[in-house]
Structure formats: structure tokens, C-alpha cells
Design an enzyme around this catalytic site. Structure first.
Site, PDB file in Angstrom:
ATOM      1  N   ASP A  97      84.717  34.639 -13.526  1.00 22.96           N
ATOM      2  CA  ASP A  97      85.427  35.030 -14.985  1.00 22.96           C
ATOM      3  C   ASP A  97      84.300  34.860 -16.140  1.00 22.96           C
ATOM      4  O   ASP A  97      83.187  33.743 -16.335  1.00 22.96           O
ATOM      5  CB  ASP A  97      86.726  33.721 -14.429  1.00 22.96           C
ATOM      6  CG  ASP A  97      88.041  34.490 -15.014  1.00 22.96           C
ATOM      7  OD1 ASP A  97      87.949  34.939 -16.550  1.00 22.96           O
ATOM      8  OD2 ASP A  97      89.328  33.625 -14.568  1.00 22.96           O
ATOM      9  N   ASP A 205      88.428  37.766 -19.511  1.00 23.80           N
ATOM     10  CA  ASP A 205      90.069  37.656 -19.678  1.00 23.80           C
ATOM     11  C   ASP A 205      90.292  38.247 -20.743  1.00 23.80           C
ATOM     12  O   ASP A 205      89.168  38.108 -21.739  1.00 23.80           O
ATOM     13  CB  ASP A 205      89.841  35.584 -20.174  1.00 23.80           C
ATOM     14  CG  ASP A 205      91.073  35.007 -20.477  1.00 23.80           C
ATOM     15  OD1 ASP A 205      91.411  34.612 -19.511  1.00 23.80           O
ATOM     16  OD2 ASP A 205      90.929  35.268 -21.104  1.00 23.80           O
ATOM     17  N   GLU A 264      91.197  42.240 -17.778  1.00 22.00           N
ATOM     18  CA  GLU A 264      92.103  41.092 -18.370  1.00 22.00           C
ATOM     19  C   GLU A 264      93.100  41.967 -19.654  1.00 22.00           C
ATOM     20  O   GLU A 264      92.241  41.310 -20.629  1.00 22.00           O
ATOM     21  CB  GLU A 264      92.828  39.754 -18.371  1.00 22.00           C
ATOM     22  CG  GLU A 264      94.347  39.520 -18.076  1.00 22.00           C
ATOM     23  CD  GLU A 264      94.223  38.019 -18.702  1.00 22.00           C
ATOM     24  OE1 GLU A 264      94.510  37.136 -18.204  1.00 22.00           O
ATOM     25  OE2 GLU A 264      93.123  37.765 -19.577  1.00 22.00           O
ATOM     26  N   HIS A 336      96.519  33.422 -10.882  1.00 21.69           N
ATOM     27  CA  HIS A 336      96.695  32.021 -11.734  1.00 21.69           C
ATOM     28  C   HIS A 336      97.460  31.580 -12.932  1.00 21.69           C
ATOM     29  O   HIS A 336      97.948  30.343 -13.278  1.00 21.69           O
ATOM     30  CB  HIS A 336      95.309  31.332 -12.294  1.00 21.69           C
ATOM     31  CG  HIS A 336      94.734  32.181 -13.268  1.00 21.69           C
ATOM     32  ND1 HIS A 336      94.159  33.612 -13.124  1.00 21.69           N
ATOM     33  CD2 HIS A 336      94.317  31.822 -14.684  1.00 21.69           C
ATOM     34  CE1 HIS A 336      93.668  33.800 -13.772  1.00 21.69           C
ATOM     35  NE2 HIS A 336      93.951  33.324 -14.670  1.00 21.69           N
ATOM     36  N   ASP A 337      97.989  33.037 -13.588  1.00 19.79           N
ATOM     37  CA  ASP A 337      98.680  33.243 -14.562  1.00 19.79           C
ATOM     38  C   ASP A 337     100.056  33.647 -14.227  1.00 19.79           C
ATOM     39  O   ASP A 337     101.349  33.689 -14.888  1.00 19.79           O
ATOM     40  CB  ASP A 337      98.486  33.993 -15.956  1.00 19.79           C
ATOM     41  CG  ASP A 337      97.397  33.241 -16.143  1.00 19.79           C
ATOM     42  OD1 ASP A 337      97.306  32.339 -16.705  1.00 19.79           O
ATOM     43  OD2 ASP A 337      96.373  34.302 -16.816  1.00 19.79           O
TER      44      ASP A 337
END
Length: 567
Positions: A97, A205, A264, A336-337
């Protein structure tokens, strides 16, 4: 390893919640190393590791203070090297990430930038004067009226240098200025350093926020607020494709092996996604879009609206069609979000196993790269949190505090909505066994374990052929061996049916038919099929003795995949 990256299946690990080896209540790299065989048994191709860099942990590691070291909370750089080697030995790649839209305010770059207006790194971040005619540091004096994704203004007043700095997220996450070529060069050098170390790719991200509208125009404020969402001014900004093409030239395109890249991208449009993922443009392999996970929310995350299955089907089908000729989809229901998929889209009660396996079947049989979020393979569900003290997520805690301060929100109703939608539900500790802390830790975990772990856990499932885990293994094997899932045309059937999700995957080698019942009752299904499917073979089913396509009654949360050869 499978050479074609389009056949790969990705497994996401949220490190602080996966496995705790040192007994401090927080997951770590050694805990992951101890469970690599679980990943190998599942037969995933790639592990996406959420951030383990040095960080003050204001946003659980998405606020990075050192891109080239591991935070002691998770272990050491040597531990990460060992994890990479352990994964590679089992034929699994590592996707790191990466957060390059912003850093921590404790990163040396920002410390220097903040030291004075004349510092060489001042322009590495977004610094602006107060709004003319306003008292600096007071509400309304910010350079724009943009609202932070974590509540309040996106601008933080710095008394020492007499300017504001921009932070789309937490005030401890200042945005980097990608207009500065030195910022870009430093980012590319860091990415090459990780690839040289053995990393196989990056999940980036909010990467579509790198380019901002240099005019910094105001947004429309929310009713009763000074601030409003400014996303239209920093999502897919004017130079975003230029930046990503430069990144490809400077980093990814120089490698002998394929570097897997996923961006993302909140609020990305289908038209933009085609450009981002068109192989000829050399930007990214795929993007995470958010359209389908916003269908059940209104003005904000905890403003819940009913989700109609036809809307969900049409959303995913539109992305299938839109990226059919060029580009590639990422396929996910949870991460995770997001809250747990089985609680949000399935039935976490009496039909937990059937709904978890059906959701997985539907997802994996679309065209694109499937993402298995840790615990999905077990059917993990939302935790029964009741009070704000149960939550740890900065987004949830800040939102609740702001609502309480305003006094204009039913806090009981807000907590009920958080019980369905908070990000913390996807972050509860991994459920390895039925022991007091689910085998995650010998200490009290940083976030409470879901009490259902006594029955929902890996130890109870890995050897059970009827488990959610076993079904995921069969799906992943099908992804690896069935070209129709990678290359076949996608055709949605019964788009308006309120309970049945059915579609075809067509190619020169034959056809796959997928039919799933996303309801708690029996449903008789009249599928609009061409030709004879009477001899079609069942290649996957989540319940025993499935019916036939031409005379089909689907039981609650039943899903079946049939295959017929080309005529």
C-alpha cells in the site's frame, strides 16, 4: 505462479488486525509470517499489505512519516524482507500500500516545509494565505471552504509561518504538492527502492487526488455549515493522467517483470477509468471505484438508504461493459474502509454461510481481479458495537464528536448507523480459532474481537469441505483454470429481478451461466437463455443438489455456476 496477471486473485491484509506475534494487542509482520501457509492454502496469487511504514498512526498508518522503514509497532525492515521471501517461496507476490497524496505532518519533508516560508521544501506542500478580509486562524478565513473527509476544514492554520496548509484528510496528513517536480522525483525514487527490495507492485491510496485545480475555487457549502465537499476540485484533476504516465515511465515501465498497479480512486467516472486502465496509455492496471459501495448511503457515510439489488447489479454490469474493450476492473465488496460484506450485502444470521459463499461466487465470476479481504474467506461479519467508546476509527470518532457538538443529530440513530457502516467492522481482529481473543493475540486487542469468533473461525473451516473457506478455494481454482472468467464477454440477465443475480460469461470455448438468489426465500427463476442448457455441467455450487437452468428453483442464498461447451 500464473504468468497472466489477469488471472490473479488478491488477498488484502490489514496488518494491525491480522495476527499479533509479540503479544501487544496489535497485529504485526511476524504474525503474518506465521500465517503465510493459510494464504498458500487458499491459493491466492497476491497479498496486498496495508501500510506498515513508520507512522504516528493518526489514521492507522495512512499517515506516513518514513517511506523507507517499518514502524516498530509492526516489526522491522528485516521482518518485511522475511515476509517477502516467505511469500515468494510459495508463489505469492506482495502488493504494498502506498500513500503519495499526503504524508504525516511528522515526515521530515513536512517538518522542513513548516520550518519557514523560505525553506527549500516549502513548496513540497500546499501553503496559502488566509482569505482576504478575515481574521487569520478563525472559521471562514481558510483559503477555500473545502470540507475535510475527516470533518472540518481541509486547511490548518500554522501560527509560526502565518499560512494555512492543505489536508484533504486529517490535519496530520498534509497533502503533497505534485506540481513540484522534486516531489514527483522523490516519490519515484522511493517506489523504485521498494521494487528493488522485492515488492511486486503498489496499491496507491487516493491516487486520483494528486492533481488539484490550481485556482483553488470554493465549493458549495453544506446547509448550516461554512464548508462543503471540494472533491470536484481535486479528484481527477487537470494533470492526473500526465502524472500517472510519468510514473509509469519512471518506475513501472523500467522493470523486466510486470509491476501490478491499482489506484484507489474515489469518485472516478467510468470514462476516466477507461483512460486510467487502457494498456496502451501506460498508466495503471486497474482502479478501485466506489460507485457500488455508495448505493446505500446518502449525504454522508451514516446517512443510510435502502439498497435495491437491481441497482447493485446494474452498477457492476455498467463497469463490466464500460471496460470490456479496454481496461480492467477490480472486484470487491469489502476492504479496510468498508463494513463486512456479509453484513452489508448478505445475511449474517441464519444464512451466513450461504450468503457469504453466494456473494463470493457473484463477485469472482465477474470480469476483473477479485479481492478477498481478510476474513471474507471465513464469512466474518460486523461486530455488535453499541457505544462510541467501542470505535477506534478516526472518521467515525470525529464524525460523532462533531454531531454531538452541533446537537442537531439523533446520536442513538447515528450509533445504529455506525453499527452497520463503520470502517471498524472491517478492522476487527482476524478470527483464527475459538480461544478468548480468537487466536489473534494473547493480550487485549487494540479493537475488540467479534464474539461470534467462537463459531466463525479459521480452525473450524480450513478442513471442512462445506465451509466458506473451502468455497473460496474452489472459486480461486476456477479463476486460475477457466479462461471464460478472464476473457469471456459479460451479459447480465434479469436486470430488474429483485432477488436473482444472473449473468453469462461467453467466449469461443463455451459459456458459463451464473445464477444466484440473494434473498431468504425460494425463488423460481425463468432464465432467458438461448439454446439448450439441459446438458450443462455444474462447475460450482454452494448448496448440494442444485437444479437445472431450464427448470430452476433457487433456494435461499443459493448460487450455481454451469458450463456448456461451444456449439
Amino acid at each position: 505462479m500464473h504468468d497472466d496477471w489477469r488471472r490473479w486473485v488478491v488477498y488484502q491484509i490489514y496488518p494491525r488486525s491480522f495476527a499479533d506475534a509479540n503479544g501487544d494487542g496489535v497485529g504485526d509482520l511476524r504474525g503474518i509470517i506465521e500465517h503465510v501457509d493459510h494464504l498458500a492454502r487458499l491459493d491466492v496469487d497476491v497479498v496486498w499489505l496495508s501500510p506498515v511504514y513508520r507512522s504516528p498512526m493518526d489514521d492507522n498508518g495512512y499517515d506516513i512519516s518514513d517511506y523507507r522503514d517499518v514502524d516498530p509497532l509492526f516489526g522491522t525492515l528485516a521482518d518485511l524482507d522475511e515476509l517477502i521471501e516467505a511469500l515468494h517461496r510459495r508463489g505469492i507476490r506482495l502488493l504494498m500500500d502506498l500513500v503519495v497524496n499526503h504524508t504525516s505532518d511528522e515526515h521530515p519533508w513536512f517538518v522542513e516545509s513548516r520550518s519557514s516560508r523560505d525553506d527549500p521544501k516549502r513548496d513540497w506542500y500546499w501553503w496559502r494565505d488566509p482569505r482576504p478580509g478575515h481574521e487569520p486562524g478563525t472559521p471562514g478565513a481558510e483559503p477555500t471552504n473545502w470540507e475535510s473527509h475527516f470533518s472540518g476544514s481541509t486547511w490548518e492554520w500554522d501560527e509560526k509561518t502565518g499560512q494555512y496548509y492543505l489536508h484533504v484528510f486529517s490535519r496530520k496528513q498534509p497533502d503533497l504538492n505534485w506540481e513540484n517536480p522534486d516531489v514527483r522525483a522523490a516519490g519515484y525514487e522511493m517506489m523504485r527502492w521498494w521494487l528493488d527490495r522485492g515488492v511486486d507492485g503498489f496499491r496507491m491510496d487516493v491516487v486520483n487526488m494528486l492533481s488539484k485545480d490550481l485556482a483553488l475555487p470554493d465549493s458549495t457549502p453544506r446547509p448550516g455549515s461554512l464548508y462543503g465537499p471540494g472533491d470536484e476540485h481535486f479528484v481527477c484533476g487537470p494533470r492526473i493522467h500526465e502524472f500517472l504516465q510519468e510514473m509509469y515511465r519512471e518506475v513501472f515501465g523500467r522493470r523486466a517483470e510486470h509491476v501490478l498497479t491499482v489506484g484507489e480512486m474515489p469518485d472516478v467516472t467510468l470514462a476516466d477509468a477507461v483512460l486510467f486502465t487502457d494498456p496502451d496509455r501506460r498508466e495503471l492496471d486497474m482502479v478501485f471505484q466506489f460507485e457500488h459501495v455508495r448505493l446505500d448511503i446518502g449525504a454522508h457515510r451514516y446517512d443510510l438508504v435502502p439498497l435495491a439489488l437491481p441497482a447493485l447489479k446494474r452498477s457492476l454490469a455498467a463497469w463490466q461493459e464500460g471496460l470490456a474493450e479496454r481496461g480492467w476492473n477490480s472486484l470487491y465488496f469489502g476492504n479496510h474502509d468498508q463494513p463486512r460484506a456479509v453484513s452489508r450485502f448478505g445475511n449474517a444470521g441464519a444464512h451466513r454461510v450461504a450468503s457469504a459463499t453466494t456473494l463470493a461466487t457473484v463477485l469472482h465470476c465477474h470480469r476483473g481481479t477479485p479481492y478477498v479481504y481478510q476474513g471474507d474467506e471465513l464469512g466474518m461479519a460486523n461486530a455488535p458495537y453499541r457505544t462510541i467508546g467501542d470505535y477506534r476509527d478516526i472518521q467515525a470518532v470525529n464524525f460523532h464528536a462533531a454531531a454531538a457538538a452541533r446537537g442537531d443529530v439523533d446520536l442513538a440513530a447515528l450509533l445504529a448507523a455506525m453499527g452497520r457502516m463503520s470502517r471498524d467492522h472491517g478492522r476487527t481482529p482476524m478470527q483464527w480459532d475459538a480461544s478468548p481473543q480468537a487466536g489473534f493475540s494473547t493480550a487485549t486487542p487494540w479493537l475488540a474481537v467479534n464474539p461470534d469468533h467462537v463459531t466463525v473461525n479459521a480452525a473450524a473451516q480450513v478442513d471442512d469441505p462445506d465451509s466458506v473457506f473451502a468455497h473460496h478455494r474452489r472459486l480461486i481454482d476456477l479463476r486460475h483454470t477457466e479462461p471464460l472468467l478472464t476473457d469471456g464477454e459479460f451479459v447480465l440477465l434479469l436486470p430488474d429481478h429483485p432477488a436473482v443475480w444472473a449473468f453469462l460469461r461467453r467466449g469461443t470455448g463455451g459459456e458459463l451461466l451464473v445464477a444466484a438468489n440473494l434473498s431468504g426465500g425460494d425463488v423460481a427463476v425463468d432464465l432467458p437463455l438461448d439454446g439448450d442448457w439441459s446438458d450443462a455441467a455444474v462447475v460450482l455450487a454452494n448448496l448440494p443438489e442444485p437444479g437445472r437452468p431450464d427448470d430452476l428453483v433457487l433456494r435461499p442464498w443459493e448460487s450455481v455456476v454451469w458450463r456448456r461447451s461451444a456449439a
